[in-house]
Design an enzyme around this catalytic site. Structure first.
Site, mmCIF file in Angstrom:
data_model
loop_
_atom_site.group_PDB
_atom_site.id
_atom_site.type_symbol
_atom_site.label_atom_id
_atom_site.label_comp_id
_atom_site.label_asym_id
_atom_site.label_seq_id
_atom_site.Cartn_x
_atom_site.Cartn_y
_atom_site.Cartn_z
ATOM 1 N N ASN A 50 -3.730 -14.291 -9.839
ATOM 2 C CA ASN A 50 -4.002 -15.718 -9.600
ATOM 3 C C ASN A 50 -4.244 -16.001 -8.117
ATOM 4 O O ASN A 50 -5.165 -16.736 -7.754
ATOM 5 C CB ASN A 50 -2.810 -16.578 -10.044
ATOM 6 C CG ASN A 50 -2.591 -16.568 -11.541
ATOM 7 O OD1 ASN A 50 -3.404 -16.023 -12.276
ATOM 8 N ND2 ASN A 50 -1.503 -17.154 -11.981
ATOM 9 N N GLY A 51 -3.385 -15.404 -7.279
ATOM 10 C CA GLY A 51 -3.487 -15.637 -5.833
ATOM 11 C C GLY A 51 -4.810 -15.126 -5.285
ATOM 12 O O GLY A 51 -5.492 -15.818 -4.528
ATOM 13 N N TRP B 173 11.220 -15.751 -7.378
ATOM 14 C CA TRP B 173 11.979 -16.767 -6.620
ATOM 15 C C TRP B 173 11.876 -16.516 -5.124
ATOM 16 O O TRP B 173 12.138 -17.410 -4.314
ATOM 17 C CB TRP B 173 13.452 -16.772 -7.038
ATOM 18 C CG TRP B 173 13.706 -17.220 -8.449
ATOM 19 C CD1 TRP B 173 14.163 -16.447 -9.470
ATOM 20 C CD2 TRP B 173 13.516 -18.525 -9.001
ATOM 21 N NE1 TRP B 173 14.263 -17.192 -10.623
ATOM 22 C CE2 TRP B 173 13.883 -18.471 -10.371
ATOM 23 C CE3 TRP B 173 13.081 -19.753 -8.479
ATOM 24 C CZ2 TRP B 173 13.825 -19.583 -11.214
ATOM 25 C CZ3 TRP B 173 13.020 -20.860 -9.330
ATOM 26 C CH2 TRP B 173 13.384 -20.766 -10.669
ATOM 27 N N LEU C 62 1.314 -18.070 -34.628
ATOM 28 C CA LEU C 62 1.649 -17.250 -33.457
ATOM 29 C C LEU C 62 2.980 -17.679 -32.831
ATOM 30 O O LEU C 62 3.230 -18.873 -32.654
ATOM 31 C CB LEU C 62 0.525 -17.404 -32.415
ATOM 32 C CG LEU C 62 0.769 -16.761 -31.048
ATOM 33 C CD1 LEU C 62 0.675 -15.241 -31.147
ATOM 34 C CD2 LEU C 62 -0.230 -17.275 -30.011
ATOM 35 N N GLU D 299 1.214 0.759 -26.105
ATOM 36 C CA GLU D 299 -0.072 1.176 -25.529
ATOM 37 C C GLU D 299 -0.389 0.247 -24.345
ATOM 38 O O GLU D 299 -0.223 -0.976 -24.451
ATOM 39 C CB GLU D 299 -1.188 1.052 -26.578
ATOM 40 C CG GLU D 299 -1.010 1.979 -27.753
ATOM 41 C CD GLU D 299 -1.108 3.450 -27.373
ATOM 42 O OE1 GLU D 299 -1.962 3.789 -26.527
ATOM 43 O OE2 GLU D 299 -0.330 4.266 -27.899
ATOM 44 N N HIS E 167 -3.078 -20.477 -9.833
ATOM 45 C CA HIS E 167 -2.098 -20.617 -10.920
ATOM 46 C C HIS E 167 -2.583 -21.666 -11.929
ATOM 47 O O HIS E 167 -2.409 -21.497 -13.133
ATOM 48 C CB HIS E 167 -0.729 -21.004 -10.358
ATOM 49 C CG HIS E 167 -0.136 -19.954 -9.448
ATOM 50 N ND1 HIS E 167 -0.101 -18.622 -9.794
ATOM 51 C CD2 HIS E 167 0.438 -20.036 -8.211
ATOM 52 C CE1 HIS E 167 0.475 -17.933 -8.813
ATOM 53 N NE2 HIS E 167 0.805 -18.775 -7.843
ATOM 54 N N GLU F 56 11.956 -11.883 -9.584
ATOM 55 C CA GLU F 56 11.600 -11.618 -8.179
ATOM 56 C C GLU F 56 10.725 -12.735 -7.594
ATOM 57 O O GLU F 56 10.655 -12.906 -6.384
ATOM 58 C CB GLU F 56 10.850 -10.285 -8.056
ATOM 59 C CG GLU F 56 11.706 -9.047 -8.337
ATOM 60 C CD GLU F 56 12.024 -8.823 -9.806
ATOM 61 O OE1 GLU F 56 11.254 -9.305 -10.666
ATOM 62 O OE2 GLU F 56 13.068 -8.196 -10.099
ATOM 63 N N TRP G 25 -7.570 -14.619 -6.924
ATOM 64 C CA TRP G 25 -8.671 -15.436 -7.464
ATOM 65 C C TRP G 25 -8.895 -16.654 -6.550
ATOM 66 O O TRP G 25 -10.034 -17.001 -6.232
ATOM 67 C CB TRP G 25 -8.332 -15.896 -8.890
ATOM 68 C CG TRP G 25 -9.410 -16.691 -9.548
ATOM 69 C CD1 TRP G 25 -10.437 -16.216 -10.309
ATOM 70 C CD2 TRP G 25 -9.580 -18.120 -9.503
ATOM 71 N NE1 TRP G 25 -11.224 -17.249 -10.740
ATOM 72 C CE2 TRP G 25 -10.724 -18.429 -10.260
ATOM 73 C CE3 TRP G 25 -8.870 -19.158 -8.892
ATOM 74 C CZ2 TRP G 25 -11.186 -19.735 -10.434
ATOM 75 C CZ3 TRP G 25 -9.331 -20.458 -9.058
ATOM 76 C CH2 TRP G 25 -10.470 -20.742 -9.811
ATOM 77 N N ASP H 89 -1.757 -11.115 -13.815
ATOM 78 C CA ASP H 89 -1.752 -10.882 -12.368
ATOM 79 C C ASP H 89 -3.107 -11.250 -11.764
ATOM 80 O O ASP H 89 -4.133 -11.136 -12.425
ATOM 81 C CB ASP H 89 -1.437 -9.400 -12.118
ATOM 82 C CG ASP H 89 -1.047 -9.142 -10.677
ATOM 83 O OD1 ASP H 89 -0.757 -10.113 -9.941
ATOM 84 O OD2 ASP H 89 -1.032 -7.958 -10.275
ATOM 85 N N LEU I 275 4.539 -1.629 -14.018
ATOM 86 C CA LEU I 275 5.216 -2.448 -15.026
ATOM 87 C C LEU I 275 5.912 -3.656 -14.406
ATOM 88 O O LEU I 275 6.227 -4.623 -15.095
ATOM 89 C CB LEU I 275 6.250 -1.625 -15.802
ATOM 90 C CG LEU I 275 5.705 -0.565 -16.752
ATOM 91 C CD1 LEU I 275 6.848 0.116 -17.493
ATOM 92 C CD2 LEU I 275 4.738 -1.177 -17.772
#
Ligand code: FPP
Length: 239
Positions: free
Chosen positions: A20-21, A67, A129, A205, A35, A65, A23, A18, A193
């Site tokens: 990006n905007g 979209w 990974l 955690e 982004h 959401e 920043w 969270d 969340l």
């Protein structure tokens, strides 16, 4: 469930990327620049996970959401995702990263879906990974899809509804092939969340950092893992 101390390195880390905007806004730049910088932070984080030998990394890259955002931003994000996958797949291959995706993937534009499946196929043989991108993902939608899938089995007579248990339900979620996250990281200081992995985060955690996602480095990941290693996980039992 038995009480146990957190092992020092989580097997599965999930991240709500969270900020990006914000920043971009702070720098007087268009949101898409945030982004783009966020995509660089993804690369940094994947490398950090590789160094720590983390097995699974799930990134909330585009929510169901999202979209509802202005069309040009959605278009730019889809284009960025496609470009990221095209450009970074050789690097993922070299770093032994296996790409996977969860969410309502058929909602994505066809070119994006094509590139996503191509990258998934190309990296399918890797055993380092596992990088899981949550795309057009919503936790409530996933639970609804899981219920529908379970109901189909009940209707076909494969399952008796009286036998339904949490373990069984987990096998009907998008995440059925992966363990639940041990550590959830959220950037930009928000304590929510946001409809991410609602079922799977039951005993995870949570670590929140005020850093905005484009500024997140492997050292921030290491700090989160270090804090995780100090926590006692009780799974509802007594310490
Ligand atoms: C939240 O920041 C971030 C997103 C909605 C998209 C996340 C996308 C990326 C990190 C880049 C692309 C990802 C990949 C895997 C290539 P926000 O826009 O909600 O920030 P704000 O809350 O400050 O507005």
């Amino acid at each position: 469930m038995k009480t146990k101390a957190a092992s020092s390195v989580p097997r599965h880390v999930a991240i709500i990327m969270d900020g990006n905007g914000r920043w971009a806004q702070i720098r007087g730049l268009p949101r898409i620049k945030g982004h783009e910088q966020g995509a660089e932070a993804v690369r940094e984080c994947v490398e950090g996970c590789g160094e720590l030998k983390i097995e699974f990394l799930t990134l909330y890259a585009f929510s169901a959401e999202n979209w509802q955002r202005p069309k040009p931003e959605v278009f730019a994000l889809m284009h960025l995702l496609e470009r990221f996958l095209k450009q970074k797949t050789p690097e993922l291959l070299k770093k032994n990263v296996r790409l996977q995706a969860i969410g309502r993937l058929t909602d994505l534009p066809p070119a994006c879906q094509y590139q996503l499946h191509k990258s998934i196929e190309t990296t399918a043989g890797n055993n380092g990974l596992t990088l899981i991108l949550a795309l057009s993902y919503g936790g409530r939608l996933e639970i609804i899809d899981g219920i529908k899938s379970l109901l189909r089995e009940v209707e076909a007579g494969h399952i008796d509804s009286a036998m339904i248990e949490p373990e069984m339900f987990s096998k009907h979620l998008y995440t059925r092939y992966y363990p639940d996250p041990d550590l959830l990281i959220r950037t930009s200081g928000e304590m929510r969340l946001s409809n991410f992995l609602l079922w799977q985060l039951s005993y995870t955690e949570i670590y929140v950092t005020p850093k905005l996602w484009p500024e997140f480095t492997r050292h921030d990941l290491f700090a989160a893992v270090e804090e995780f290693s100090q926590r006692q996980r009780r799974y509802g039992a007594v310490a």
